[in-house]
Design a protein around this motif. Structure first.
Motif, PDB file in Angstrom:
ATOM      1  N   GLU A 641      -6.866   8.918   3.369  1.00 34.52           N
ATOM      2  CA  GLU A 641      -5.539   8.731   3.947  1.00 34.52           C
ATOM      3  C   GLU A 641      -4.579   9.818   3.496  1.00 34.52           C
ATOM      4  O   GLU A 641      -3.770  10.310   4.278  1.00 34.52           O
ATOM      5  N   TRP A 642      -4.668  10.188   2.225  1.00 30.90           N
ATOM      6  CA  TRP A 642      -3.838  11.294   1.743  1.00 30.90           C
ATOM      7  C   TRP A 642      -4.184  12.592   2.463  1.00 30.90           C
ATOM      8  O   TRP A 642      -3.313  13.377   2.825  1.00 30.90           O
ATOM      9  N   ASN A 643      -5.458  12.813   2.678  1.00 29.71           N
ATOM     10  CA  ASN A 643      -5.890  14.019   3.375  1.00 29.71           C
ATOM     11  C   ASN A 643      -5.347  14.067   4.801  1.00 29.71           C
ATOM     12  O   ASN A 643      -5.012  15.133   5.312  1.00 29.71           O
ATOM     13  N   ILE A 645      -2.483  12.681   5.920  1.00 29.54           N
ATOM     14  CA  ILE A 645      -1.024  12.822   6.036  1.00 29.54           C
ATOM     15  C   ILE A 645      -0.525  14.155   5.483  1.00 29.54           C
ATOM     16  O   ILE A 645       0.687  14.398   5.471  1.00 29.54           O
ATOM     17  N   GLN A 646      -1.430  15.037   5.056  1.00 27.82           N
ATOM     18  CA  GLN A 646      -0.979  16.305   4.484  1.00 27.82           C
ATOM     19  C   GLN A 646      -0.218  17.159   5.491  1.00 27.82           C
ATOM     20  O   GLN A 646       0.717  17.879   5.119  1.00 27.82           O
ATOM     21  N   THR A 647      -0.600  17.094   6.773  1.00 28.36           N
ATOM     22  CA  THR A 647       0.054  17.926   7.789  1.00 28.36           C
ATOM     23  C   THR A 647       0.824  17.099   8.817  1.00 28.36           C
ATOM     24  O   THR A 647       1.124  17.578   9.913  1.00 28.36           O
ATOM     25  N   VAL A 648       1.145  15.858   8.464  1.00 29.20           N
ATOM     26  CA  VAL A 648       1.985  15.043   9.346  1.00 29.20           C
ATOM     27  C   VAL A 648       3.419  15.581   9.282  1.00 29.20           C
ATOM     28  O   VAL A 648       3.932  15.870   8.198  1.00 29.20           O
ATOM     29  N   ARG A 649       4.050  15.715  10.440  1.00 33.20           N
ATOM     30  CA  ARG A 649       5.418  16.239  10.491  1.00 33.20           C
ATOM     31  C   ARG A 649       6.379  15.193  11.035  1.00 33.20           C
ATOM     32  O   ARG A 649       5.956  14.194  11.629  1.00 33.20           O
ATOM     33  N   ARG A 650       7.649  15.436  10.851  1.00 34.33           N
ATOM     34  CA  ARG A 650       8.675  14.523  11.350  1.00 34.33           C
ATOM     35  C   ARG A 650       8.810  14.595  12.861  1.00 34.33           C
ATOM     36  O   ARG A 650       9.410  13.713  13.473  1.00 34.33           O
ATOM     37  N   ILE A 651       8.289  15.667  13.462  1.00 32.86           N
ATOM     38  CA  ILE A 651       8.341  15.827  14.909  1.00 32.86           C
ATOM     39  C   ILE A 651       6.928  16.063  15.416  1.00 32.86           C
ATOM     40  O   ILE A 651       6.015  16.342  14.646  1.00 32.86           O
ATOM     41  N   LEU A 948      -7.944  18.830  -2.969  1.00 31.94           N
ATOM     42  CA  LEU A 948      -7.997  17.392  -3.235  1.00 31.94           C
ATOM     43  C   LEU A 948      -9.335  17.008  -3.858  1.00 31.94           C
ATOM     44  O   LEU A 948      -9.393  16.233  -4.836  1.00 31.94           O
ATOM     45  N   ALA A 949     -10.434  17.525  -3.324  1.00 35.59           N
ATOM     46  CA  ALA A 949     -11.758  17.217  -3.874  1.00 35.59           C
ATOM     47  C   ALA A 949     -11.901  17.772  -5.282  1.00 35.59           C
ATOM     48  O   ALA A 949     -12.508  17.149  -6.163  1.00 35.59           O
ATOM     49  N   SER A 950     -11.315  18.955  -5.532  1.00 33.49           N
ATOM     50  CA  SER A 950     -11.428  19.578  -6.847  1.00 33.49           C
ATOM     51  C   SER A 950     -10.642  18.821  -7.906  1.00 33.49           C
ATOM     52  O   SER A 950     -11.125  18.629  -9.026  1.00 33.49           O
ATOM     53  N   PHE A 958     -16.982  13.016   1.530  1.00 30.52           N
ATOM     54  CA  PHE A 958     -16.386  11.736   1.900  1.00 30.52           C
ATOM     55  C   PHE A 958     -14.995  11.895   2.515  1.00 30.52           C
ATOM     56  O   PHE A 958     -14.371  10.901   2.893  1.00 30.52           O
ATOM     57  N   LEU A 959     -14.506  13.142   2.575  1.00 30.38           N
ATOM     58  CA  LEU A 959     -13.202  13.391   3.182  1.00 30.38           C
ATOM     59  C   LEU A 959     -13.431  13.784   4.630  1.00 30.38           C
ATOM     60  O   LEU A 959     -13.850  14.898   4.928  1.00 30.38           O
ATOM     61  N   ILE A 960     -13.174  12.864   5.502  1.00 30.21           N
ATOM     62  CA  ILE A 960     -13.489  13.081   6.919  1.00 30.21           C
ATOM     63  C   ILE A 960     -12.209  13.075   7.735  1.00 30.21           C
ATOM     64  O   ILE A 960     -11.164  12.622   7.285  1.00 30.21           O
TER      65      ILE A 960
END
Length: 960
Positions: A641-643, A645-651, A948-950, A958-960
């Motif tokens: 989930e963190w992965n 939302i890393q590039t989620v923007r307000r627009i 994030l994995a590091s 597992f990061l899909i």
């Protein structure tokens, strides 16, 4: 193809004994005793032969004349006796001042032609006309000088005029024309024939036509003033200076009676007075009943011989050499519409259309208070005067300009050296004509200065007219003094730039506090410069957006004209500001990516084992009880989930680009960027489209970007995130339901903490118990989720002590050691077991730190001061205890795209604008902007996933 082909033959290809058959488009032979006619499309009889019949072409029958009648009549049908010899064509000739008579008054053909002498005595004063077939009254100057039609020595015959040797004649003229661009000085056949006679007639008799012809020859010589030569302009100046007694015309000091008005004078500073001392007595408006007012230019036109032709309105393309529709040609004179036209014209077409030069005196028509129509003389700045000896450089300094009046478009006459009937050796073309309309400073009523026509001539050496061409242009520019606007921009840049320095210093101080360093070193200076680059980019962006919107609103919305747009040549600083803003913002954006891709992050799992399980001990053969393992899937789930939302923007970036492009190209907002007074969003395809203004293009596009982004942010904040989906808030809720906290460090001693400890104690449970827990929480039957008792605060900004950071680094070192050289690792230990042990150690340390277990590394929870929130820094230094600052929002989004929307939006706007300014295409700018968004989003996702994995030891698979 062969069935419909024919050989190409030109009339010039036919020999003297052949003619060009216009029906066959080929050469045909002439008959016996025949030769080709002067036109080349028929045959005529040879000298000594008369025509018997003729049906055009080669259908001519010729018959030899008798020996005693060897001459042929002028019409070629009869033979006749020629008493005074034959011409080369076999026809009769007479002496000077005699006319040839072949028929009696009743039309009867004479056997012998008569050469009758014209009576030049006082009673008749007759002489033969140029054709030699009539006696006409001789030129008046002959009569005045010699009382006859003879101009014998010592009288002077020049240009068909007779002047007395006793009269005071002007100096001997130099019949040369200088073509400075080619470095050619040639003797003009037109000047040889007419210069001295025109000057003498103008000087002695004040002959109006001769004075105009002399002025035209001066204009053809580029108004070249020189005290050492007596060329056309030298003779004109001689007459001008010595005829002051004749007075002036219309109270204009530079317009001598009987002479054309060629110059304004060469006094220093005179040009500035002419152009700026008086205002044009008309008020112009963009709106209301007076909108779309046309500038009523009118020109007095003269031919090369000095004859007045007519008054001509400039409408209809009189000065525009490039062909176009009538509507578009007339648009050049609509007030407020910047007009530009350019094309390439062949020299052959120029020679065909402008065989004889036309000279213009330009005026601007206006109505007086009583309704009377008046004319305002329009000055001309001939930039080719730089080739003269007196005015070496017509530079940008107005005081050094020599303003003139008369001009021409094409001169194909003065460049003829010998025969006026042949092609000229050199032609001179007005390759660039610019009409400048200048606004009076600080006017609020649409007042302008007198217009100025600037002309650049190009000299063309005629070699092959069919292949040679010339680039010509015509433009109408609207100008105003931009110095005040530039000063205001410089002041704004200085003030905001100074504030940016202070803001960058505060950021640097905050950064030093967050890194736990108090030494000002080279890294500190570099960091300050990087902060300042980002803040200075914002300064340039604010100035350029403000400038663009200012010109868009005040130019397009004004009723009485008070401002004109900057010319393209005046937009250089504006474009430079945009380039600086983009470069600095790109640097800030790249640094933002780097900082987000190097954060330290760890997921704290609060779940504890449920019971014990029996486990066989490897190598010992015994079975012992051990704590039940805790599922890792919740950690993997949160990591995913963190992965995401890393590039989620307000627009929505795609909607942003498409919406801006829709408003620009479909709705028609792009039409607001055109350099005319219209604020309409639609334009007719038949109407003239003025050139684009780069300032208006940036203003329109930036305003739309900001407007669409503002409405998107309002929509997502007020509606979508509240009623549909808020991914940032949902992530915090998901952490609580998963019993996992997030520990983030964006700096050495600063970061963020998301408290996700479950109020139910366990999250690794079945569906029934999970639903029961949610129901209890909804009914307030359990404690609150906050870090502190009886609070809901789950997100914090954390400022940790150096001791805490060192301990964290020691554990974190073991997390990354498995990626070091193999010789440094314990060969007996399994790498996977080392990673698991290090992960459990970090998880235990951070959970115990949150639970206040380590008294030497404890922390306190407090609220930030208002000033700390405004400045984005912390005043207290965490020396002994770390500090958790309550965060009412989701400030941890600062390490995500979501929390840096302003930087991303400004970068997108600047990228879009730079591409558009370079390509003049909103569509291309939109496409490339979306592509760069996707490219950087891919880079951010890919490298962010690796980081994030590091940092969390979550397997990247597992990061899909």
């Amino acid at each position: 193809a062969r069935s419909f082909s024919l050989p190409l033959q030109q009339p010039a290809d036919c020999g003297d004994a052949s003619y060009f058959d216009i029906s066959r488009l080929a050469c045909g032979p002439c008959g016996a005793h025949q030769r080709r006619s002067a036109g080349g499309s028929s045959c005529v009889c040879q000298p000594g032969y008369r025509m018997v019949s003729r049906n055009d072409g080669s259908s001519v029958i010729c018959e030899k004349c008798p020996e005693n009648m060897s001459g042929v009549t002028q019409d070629g049908w009869n033979c006749i006796i020629c008493p005074k010899g034959l011409t080369s064509e076999g026809k009769c000739k007479c002496l000077n001042n005699e006319i040839l008579v072949e028929r009696s008054t009743d039309g009867i053909l004479l056997n012998e032609a008569l050469c009758i002498h014209c009576n030049g005595s006082e009673q008749s004063f007759s002489a033969s006309n140029p054709s030699g077939n009539r006696c006409v009254r001789c030129e008046q100057t002959f009569i005045n000088v010699s009382k006859s039609c003879d101009c014998s020595s010592p009288n002077l015959l020049t240009g068909g005029l007779c002047f007395s040797a006793s009269e005071s004649l002007p100096p001997k003229g130099v019949a040369t024309v200088r073509f400075g661009q080619l470095g050619i000085i040639l003797t003009s056949a037109w000047f040889v024939k007419n210069l001295q006679s025109s000057a003498s007639a103008c000087w002695l008799y004040s002959n109006l036509t001769a004075c105009q012809a002399l002025g035209n020859m001066c204009v053809m010589n580029m108004n070249s003033l020189s005290s050492s030569t007596t060329d056309a302009c030298g003779l004109f100046q001689y007459i001008y200076v010595h005829t002051a007694r004749l007075g002036i015309v219309h109270s204009i000091a530079f317009w001598r009676n009987n002479l054309p008005w060629l110059y304004y004078g060469d006094q220093p500073g005179l040009a500035s007075q002419v152009l700026e001392a008086n205002h044009f007595p008309t008020i112009f408006s963009f709106k209301g009943t007076d909108k779309d007012v046309k500038l009523q230019f009118i020109a007095a036109s003269f031919d090369a011989a000095g004859n007045f032709l007519k008054w001509q309105s400039l409408e209809g393309g009189i000065l525009q050499l490039c062909p176009d529709t009538q509507t578009k040609l007339n648009a050049a004179y609509v007030f407020g519409t910047t007009y530009q036209q350019s094309c390439k014209i062949s020299v052959s077409k120029i020679l065909l259309d402008f065989a004889n030069p036309i000279f213009y005196d330009l005026f601007l028509e206006y109505n007086g208070d009583s309704g009377q129509q008046y004319l305002w003389a329009v000055p001309v700045l001939n930039l080719n005067l730089q080739y003269s000896e007196m005015f070496v450089n017509q530079g940008s300094n107005t005081n050094s300009w020599l303003l003139t009046r008369r001009f021409f478009l094409v001169d194909a006459l003065s460049g003829k050296e010998n025969d006026l009937g042949k092609l000229p050796r050199v032609i001179r073309i007005a390759s660039k004509i610019t009409i400048s309309i200048r606004l009076v400073s600080h006017t609020q009523r649409g007042t302008i200065y007198p217009p100025l026509v600037t002309i650049v001539y190009t000299d063309v050496l005629v070699q092959n007219p069919e292949t040679q061409s010339v680039m010509v242009s015509f433009s109408v520019n609207y100008e105003m003094n931009q110095s005040e606007a530039q000063i205001q921009t410089d002041i704004a840049l200085g003030v905001l730039g100074g504030l940016a320095v202070l803001w960058s210093l505060l950021k640097t101080a905050g950064w030093k506090r967050r890194t736990g360093s108090s030494i000002i070193d080279l890294q500190t200076v570099l960091k300050f410069l990087l902060f300042y680059a980002g803040d200075l980019a914002n300064v340039f962006f604010i100035i350029t957006v403000g400038t663009g919107i200012y010109w868009l609103v005040f130019f397009k919305a004004q009723q009485f004209v008070s401002v004109f747009l900057p010319l393209p040549s005046q937009e250089g600083d504006f474009v430079t500001y945009i380039a600086c803003a983009f470069s600095l913002k790109a640097l800030q954006f790249l640094l933002l990516l780097v900082s987000q891709l190097t954060i330290d992050i760890f997921f704290i799992d609060w779940e504890r084992p449920k019971g014990k399980v029996l486990k066989a001990v490897e190598g010992e053969g015994v079975i012992k009880s051990a704590a039940a393992p805790v599922s890792i899937w919740r950690t993997y789930f949160i990591a995913n989930e963190w992965n995401e939302i890393q590039t989620v923007r307000r627009i929505n970036p795609l909607f942003q680009v498409l919406a801006v492009l829709f408003f620009l190209e479909v709705v028609g907002f792009s039409n607001l960027a055109i350099m005319d007074s219209s604020s309409s969003l639609t334009r007719s395809s038949e109407s003239y489209i003025a050139p684009w203004s780069r300032i208006l293009r940036f203003g329109v596009s930036a305003a739309l970007w900001l407007a669409v982004a503002f409405f998107q942010i309002i929509f997502f904040s007020v509606f979508y995130e509240r009623f549909v989906e808020d991914k940032i808030s949902q992530f915090v809720d998901l952490c609580s339901m998963s019993n996992i906290s997030v520990f983030l460090l964006s700096h050495s001693c600063f970061g963020y903490y998301i408290h996700g400890r479950s109020v139910h104690g366990h999250a690794d449970t079945n569906m029934e118990e999970m639903n029961l827990n949610l129901k209890r929480e909804a009914e307030n039957l359990c404690s609150q989720r906050g870090l502190l008792p009886n609070t809901d605060g789950q997100t914090f900004q954390i400022s940790i002590s150096r001791k805490m950071r060192l301990h964290y680094d020691r554990i974190h070192e073991t997390l990354t050691r498995k990626r070091g050289p193999a010789r440094l690792l314990n060969s007996s230990a399994n790498t996977f077991e080392q990673s698991t042990r290090a992960y459990n150690t970090m998880n235990k340390f951070l959970s115990s730190f949150i639970d206040h277990v380590h008294k030497e590394m404890d922390y306190i929870v407090k609220d930030k001061l208002l000033l700390e929130r405004i400045l984005g820094m912390e005043f207290m230094e965490p020396i002994e205890k770390s500090i958790f600052y309550n965060d009412e929002g989701h400030s941890f989004s600062d390490v995500l795209y979501y929390g840096n929307e302003t930087t991303l939006l400004i970068f997108d706007i600047l990228f879009f604008s730079v591409v558009d300014l370079a390509s003049q295409s909103f569509v291309l700018a939109a496409i490339l902007t979306y592509l760069q968004q996707e490219i950087f989003r891919f880079i951010r996702n890919t490298l962010g996933q690796k980081n994030l994995a590091s940092k969390t030891l979550v397997d990247e698979r597992f990061l899909i």
